[in-house]
Design an enzyme around this catalytic site. Structure first.
Site, PDB file in Angstrom:
ATOM      1  N   TYR A   1       0.818  -1.212   0.000  1.00 38.20           N
ATOM      2  CA  TYR A   1       0.000   0.000   0.000  1.00 38.20           C
ATOM      3  C   TYR A   1       0.857   1.269   0.000  1.00 38.20           C
ATOM      4  CZ  TYR A   1      -3.598  -3.279   1.716  1.00 38.20           C
ATOM      5  OH  TYR A   1      -4.442  -4.344   1.897  1.00 38.20           O
TER       6      TYR A   1
ATOM      7  N   HIS B   1       0.871 -11.517   1.880  1.00 43.78           N
ATOM      8  CA  HIS B   1      -0.193 -10.796   1.181  1.00 43.78           C
ATOM      9  C   HIS B   1      -0.890 -11.651   0.121  1.00 43.78           C
ATOM     10  CE1 HIS B   1      -1.411  -6.413   0.087  1.00 43.78           C
ATOM     11  NE2 HIS B   1      -2.425  -7.236  -0.015  1.00 43.78           N
TER      12      HIS B   1
END
Length: 293
Positions: free
Chosen positions: A51, A107
């Site tokens: 992010y 992730h």
């Protein structure tokens, strides 16, 4: 159904059912959103190296003046970092300006190169084994490890080899992506599920769906509250709310109890409206089946 406030991990720790997600939040907004959320009752913050906002998240936590031990902080190993998880962890700890993570997730079970292509030279199972080793050797830095975007087929490969059962599997969940089989599979094995994109992501048709609108009107709340509450009413499931607007951060914190009939109505939406906000094909590994199959 009764919405929970906390869910117990297989480590014994409690994870707050409602968390603040930070995916797609714009630079300059994340810090203020995290600070505001923590000052207004949130205690679960979710971010990821991918992010590119870990530093801002860390600043927001510090600015909130909420003691670090009261915040359940989650970040994720990025896809290009499968080659060196230990260095990736150190990067995240430094960026977040924290001595430890409450939860560290893989992730995606999809190793990738820096230029965004699938890296077939790395087995994601080896990455998990490296994360297990770090978790066992550095309990002061990582309190729990888990995965994200992992399907039943992936778990069938992972669990026979795992010496540490993942504490969490973070996946997309909403009425158009119910994934009941996956949720039940995880919960039956002591793996908590965290729902991301519970509203169906940006400009979601779910926010104007007549069934959701009807239930929202009945309870006197916004459709977003119903969508968040659906996940909080599922046993063993936590949910991430994402907003940078103070009024929405507060509004989204209202989780309500839903009846069994309401839960069924919401899940039945998938029969006529099915979609994913974050399909796995973008990784280059194909579907959520085991890579290479």
């Amino acid at each position: 159904m009764v919405a929970s406030k906390f869910v117990k991990l297989n480590t014994g720790a409690l994870i707050p059912t409602l968390g603040l997600g930070t995916w797609q939040s714009q630079p300059g907004e994340v810090e203020r959103a995290v600070e505001f959320a923590l000052r207004n009752g949130y205690r679960h913050i979710d971010t990821a190296t991918a992010y590119a906002n870990e530093k801002e998240v860390g600043i927001g936590i510090k600015a909130s003046e909420v003691p670090r031990e009261e915040v359940f902080l989650v970040t994720k190993l990025d896809n290009p970092d499968h080659k060196n998880p230990e260095a990736a962890l150190e990067y995240s700890l430094k960026a977040l300006d924290t001595p430890y993570l409450d939860l560290w997730l893989m992730h995606w079970p999809a190793p990738m190169t820096k230029d965004g292509k699938a890296d077939k030279s790395i087995n994601w199972l080896d990455t998990w084994k490296a994360m297990e080793k770090i978790y066992k050797e550095h309990p002061d830095k990582v309190k729990a490890i888990g995965v994200s975007n992992v399907s039943i087929e992936f778990f069938e490969k992972l669990l026979p080899e795992a010496t540490v059962i993942p504490a969490v599997n973070q996946v997309e969940l909403h009425p158009s992506c119910v994934q009941d089989d996956l949720v039940q599979y995880c919960v039956s094995r002591g793996i908590v599920v965290t729902a991301y994109s519970p509203l169906g992501s940006t400009k979601s048709p779910l926010l104007s769906h007549p069934v959701i609108d009807k239930i929202a009107r009945k309870h006197g709340v916004a459709p977003a509250n119903i969508l968040l509450s659906l996940q909080a009413n599922r046993p063993g499931v936590t949910v991430l709310s994402k907003s940078v607007k103070p009024e929405r951060i507060i509004a989204n914190s209202k989780i309500i109890d839903l009846s069994d009939d309401e839960v069924k109505e919401l899940k039945d939406i998938e029969k006529t409206l099915s979609f994913r906000a974050c399909p796995p094909e973008w990784t280059g590994w194909g579907s959520l089946g085991f890579p290479g199959h």
